[in-house]
Design a protein around this motif. Structure first.
Motif, PDB file in Angstrom:
ATOM      1  N   GLU A  13      30.594  51.901  23.788  1.00  0.00           N
ATOM      2  CA  GLU A  13      31.955  52.632  23.872  1.00  0.00           C
ATOM      3  C   GLU A  13      31.692  53.735  24.950  1.00  0.00           C
ATOM      4  O   GLU A  13      32.830  54.057  25.522  1.00  0.00           O
ATOM      5  CB  GLU A  13      31.987  53.377  22.459  1.00  0.00           C
ATOM      6  N   ALA A  14      30.842  54.498  25.148  1.00  0.00           N
ATOM      7  CA  ALA A  14      30.568  55.653  26.423  1.00  0.00           C
ATOM      8  C   ALA A  14      31.041  54.830  27.635  1.00  0.00           C
ATOM      9  O   ALA A  14      31.884  55.504  28.628  1.00  0.00           O
ATOM     10  CB  ALA A  14      29.327  56.292  26.287  1.00  0.00           C
ATOM     11  N   ILE A  15      30.534  53.622  27.937  1.00  0.00           N
ATOM     12  CA  ILE A  15      30.662  52.882  29.092  1.00  0.00           C
ATOM     13  C   ILE A  15      32.364  52.760  29.297  1.00  0.00           C
ATOM     14  O   ILE A  15      32.992  52.867  30.371  1.00  0.00           O
ATOM     15  CB  ILE A  15      29.911  51.533  29.354  1.00  0.00           C
ATOM     16  N   ARG A  16      32.760  52.184  27.952  1.00  0.00           N
ATOM     17  CA  ARG A  16      34.314  51.689  27.964  1.00  0.00           C
ATOM     18  C   ARG A  16      34.987  52.919  28.461  1.00  0.00           C
ATOM     19  O   ARG A  16      36.120  52.741  29.131  1.00  0.00           O
ATOM     20  CB  ARG A  16      34.464  51.369  26.719  1.00  0.00           C
ATOM     21  N   GLN A  17      34.829  53.941  27.965  1.00  0.00           N
ATOM     22  CA  GLN A  17      35.688  55.169  27.996  1.00  0.00           C
ATOM     23  C   GLN A  17      35.637  55.868  29.276  1.00  0.00           C
ATOM     24  O   GLN A  17      36.308  56.251  29.938  1.00  0.00           O
ATOM     25  CB  GLN A  17      35.173  56.602  26.696  1.00  0.00           C
ATOM     26  N   LYS A  18      34.219  55.748  29.910  1.00  0.00           N
ATOM     27  CA  LYS A  18      34.022  56.172  31.285  1.00  0.00           C
ATOM     28  C   LYS A  18      34.934  55.270  32.124  1.00  0.00           C
ATOM     29  O   LYS A  18      35.502  55.733  33.408  1.00  0.00           O
ATOM     30  CB  LYS A  18      32.676  56.346  31.673  1.00  0.00           C
ATOM     31  N   ALA A  19      34.864  53.915  31.958  1.00  0.00           N
ATOM     32  CA  ALA A  19      35.581  52.911  32.642  1.00  0.00           C
ATOM     33  C   ALA A  19      37.040  53.221  32.590  1.00  0.00           C
ATOM     34  O   ALA A  19      37.737  53.373  33.723  1.00  0.00           O
ATOM     35  CB  ALA A  19      35.344  51.702  32.330  1.00  0.00           C
ATOM     36  N   ILE A  20      37.570  53.747  31.602  1.00  0.00           N
ATOM     37  CA  ILE A  20      39.010  53.936  31.688  1.00  0.00           C
ATOM     38  C   ILE A  20      39.091  55.081  32.083  1.00  0.00           C
ATOM     39  O   ILE A  20      40.422  55.145  33.071  1.00  0.00           O
ATOM     40  CB  ILE A  20      39.489  54.158  30.014  1.00  0.00           C
ATOM     41  N   GLU A  21      38.590  56.337  32.235  1.00  0.00           N
ATOM     42  CA  GLU A  21      38.409  57.573  32.975  1.00  0.00           C
ATOM     43  C   GLU A  21      38.571  57.006  34.302  1.00  0.00           C
ATOM     44  O   GLU A  21      39.776  57.604  35.255  1.00  0.00           O
ATOM     45  CB  GLU A  21      37.620  58.421  32.833  1.00  0.00           C
ATOM     46  N   ILE A  22      37.601  56.533  34.749  1.00  0.00           N
ATOM     47  CA  ILE A  22      37.505  56.051  36.353  1.00  0.00           C
ATOM     48  C   ILE A  22      38.601  55.313  36.841  1.00  0.00           C
ATOM     49  O   ILE A  22      38.925  55.408  37.971  1.00  0.00           O
ATOM     50  CB  ILE A  22      35.934  55.502  36.575  1.00  0.00           C
ATOM     51  N   ASN A  23      38.927  54.271  36.020  1.00  0.00           N
ATOM     52  CA  ASN A  23      40.010  53.256  36.404  1.00  0.00           C
ATOM     53  C   ASN A  23      41.391  53.976  36.764  1.00  0.00           C
ATOM     54  O   ASN A  23      42.145  53.757  37.456  1.00  0.00           O
ATOM     55  CB  ASN A  23      40.090  52.060  35.468  1.00  0.00           C
ATOM     56  N   LYS A  24      41.626  55.029  35.776  1.00  0.00           N
ATOM     57  CA  LYS A  24      42.970  55.647  35.998  1.00  0.00           C
ATOM     58  C   LYS A  24      42.999  56.447  37.317  1.00  0.00           C
ATOM     59  O   LYS A  24      43.881  56.574  38.041  1.00  0.00           O
ATOM     60  CB  LYS A  24      43.100  56.825  34.793  1.00  0.00           C
ATOM     61  N   LEU A  25      41.966  57.204  37.697  1.00  0.00           N
ATOM     62  CA  LEU A  25      41.705  57.728  38.943  1.00  0.00           C
ATOM     63  C   LEU A  25      41.587  56.768  39.872  1.00  0.00           C
ATOM     64  O   LEU A  25      42.513  57.123  40.876  1.00  0.00           O
ATOM     65  CB  LEU A  25      40.323  58.612  38.700  1.00  0.00           C
ATOM     66  N   LEU A  26      41.402  55.682  39.951  1.00  0.00           N
ATOM     67  CA  LEU A  26      41.200  54.603  41.033  1.00  0.00           C
ATOM     68  C   LEU A  26      42.713  54.086  41.236  1.00  0.00           C
ATOM     69  O   LEU A  26      43.066  54.076  42.491  1.00  0.00           O
ATOM     70  CB  LEU A  26      40.323  53.393  40.851  1.00  0.00           C
ATOM     71  N   ILE A  27      43.313  54.039  40.287  1.00  0.00           N
ATOM     72  CA  ILE A  27      44.807  53.490  40.222  1.00  0.00           C
ATOM     73  C   ILE A  27      45.556  54.397  40.898  1.00  0.00           C
ATOM     74  O   ILE A  27      46.329  54.109  41.551  1.00  0.00           O
ATOM     75  CB  ILE A  27      45.359  52.900  38.731  1.00  0.00           C
ATOM     76  N   ASN A  28      45.427  55.554  40.497  1.00  0.00           N
ATOM     77  CA  ASN A  28      46.205  56.939  41.085  1.00  0.00           C
ATOM     78  C   ASN A  28      45.969  56.997  42.707  1.00  0.00           C
ATOM     79  O   ASN A  28      46.805  57.422  43.280  1.00  0.00           O
ATOM     80  CB  ASN A  28      45.992  58.245  40.398  1.00  0.00           C
ATOM     81  N   LYS A  29      44.943  56.481  43.107  1.00  0.00           N
ATOM     82  CA  LYS A  29      44.502  56.754  44.457  1.00  0.00           C
ATOM     83  C   LYS A  29      44.877  55.201  45.201  1.00  0.00           C
ATOM     84  O   LYS A  29      44.386  55.281  46.402  1.00  0.00           O
ATOM     85  CB  LYS A  29      43.052  57.011  44.529  1.00  0.00           C
ATOM     86  N   GLY A  30      45.301  54.273  44.529  1.00  0.00           N
ATOM     87  CA  GLY A  30      45.888  53.042  45.116  1.00  0.00           C
ATOM     88  C   GLY A  30      44.736  52.143  45.271  1.00  0.00           C
ATOM     89  O   GLY A  30      44.873  51.252  45.932  1.00  0.00           O
ATOM     90  N   HIS A  31      43.807  52.252  44.576  1.00  0.00           N
ATOM     91  CA  HIS A  31      42.486  51.363  44.474  1.00  0.00           C
ATOM     92  C   HIS A  31      42.526  50.417  43.260  1.00  0.00           C
ATOM     93  O   HIS A  31      43.005  50.842  42.241  1.00  0.00           O
ATOM     94  CB  HIS A  31      41.215  52.100  44.521  1.00  0.00           C
ATOM     95  N   PRO A  32      42.033  49.042  43.516  1.00  0.00           N
ATOM     96  CA  PRO A  32      41.912  48.090  42.298  1.00  0.00           C
ATOM     97  C   PRO A  32      40.991  48.939  41.031  1.00  0.00           C
ATOM     98  O   PRO A  32      39.757  49.670  41.472  1.00  0.00           O
ATOM     99  CB  PRO A  32      41.435  47.092  42.750  1.00  0.00           C
ATOM    100  N   PRO A  33      41.127  48.539  39.931  1.00  0.00           N
ATOM    101  CA  PRO A  33      40.066  49.035  38.613  1.00  0.00           C
ATOM    102  C   PRO A  33      38.889  48.196  38.917  1.00  0.00           C
ATOM    103  O   PRO A  33      38.887  47.045  39.343  1.00  0.00           O
ATOM    104  CB  PRO A  33      41.116  48.709  37.520  1.00  0.00           C
ATOM    105  N   LEU A  34      37.920  48.739  38.395  1.00  0.00           N
ATOM    106  CA  LEU A  34      36.640  48.235  38.268  1.00  0.00           C
ATOM    107  C   LEU A  34      36.470  47.541  36.879  1.00  0.00           C
ATOM    108  O   LEU A  34      37.093  48.120  35.812  1.00  0.00           O
ATOM    109  CB  LEU A  34      35.688  49.144  38.438  1.00  0.00           C
ATOM    110  N   LYS A  35      35.852  46.518  36.622  1.00  0.00           N
ATOM    111  CA  LYS A  35      35.411  45.867  35.489  1.00  0.00           C
ATOM    112  C   LYS A  35      34.199  46.876  34.871  1.00  0.00           C
ATOM    113  O   LYS A  35      33.583  47.394  35.568  1.00  0.00           O
ATOM    114  CB  LYS A  35      34.807  44.402  35.511  1.00  0.00           C
ATOM    115  N   ASP A  36      34.073  46.961  33.410  1.00  0.00           N
ATOM    116  CA  ASP A  36      33.012  47.766  33.000  1.00  0.00           C
ATOM    117  C   ASP A  36      31.454  47.389  33.727  1.00  0.00           C
ATOM    118  O   ASP A  36      30.920  48.283  33.944  1.00  0.00           O
ATOM    119  CB  ASP A  36      32.816  47.535  31.530  1.00  0.00           C
ATOM    120  N   SER A  37      31.355  46.135  33.947  1.00  0.00           N
ATOM    121  CA  SER A  37      30.180  45.564  34.571  1.00  0.00           C
ATOM    122  C   SER A  37      29.802  46.053  35.732  1.00  0.00           C
ATOM    123  O   SER A  37      28.660  46.312  36.334  1.00  0.00           O
ATOM    124  CB  SER A  37      29.788  44.216  34.209  1.00  0.00           C
TER     125      SER A  37
END
Length: 64
Positions: A13-37
């Motif tokens: 769950e901690a990894i999932r939450q961190k992935a959501i947080e990071i992916n929002k930032l990546l998308i806002n910067k125009g980068h593709p999201p990362l898979k949890d792995s």
């Protein structure tokens, strides 16, 4: 060493939450999201070289 690693529900769950947080930032910067792995691989690549053992026998991350 095993290629598979078991994670507790809380760790997953901690990894999932961190992935959501990071992916929002990546998308806002125009980068593709990362898979949890993919995120876990990147975290390990950065963190493993910094793992040290303290004088008290605790695992710590130095130089991050």
């Amino acid at each position: 060493m095993s290629k598979t690693m078991r994670l507790s529900d809380a760790e997953q769950e901690a990894i999932r939450q961190k992935a959501i947080e990071i992916n929002k930032l990546l998308i806002n910067k125009g980068h593709p999201p990362l898979k949890d792995s993919e995120l876990v691989h990147k975290i390990l690549a950065k963190a493993v070289p910094c793992v040290q053992l303290s004088k008290d026998g605790e695992i710590i991350l130095e130089g991050l």
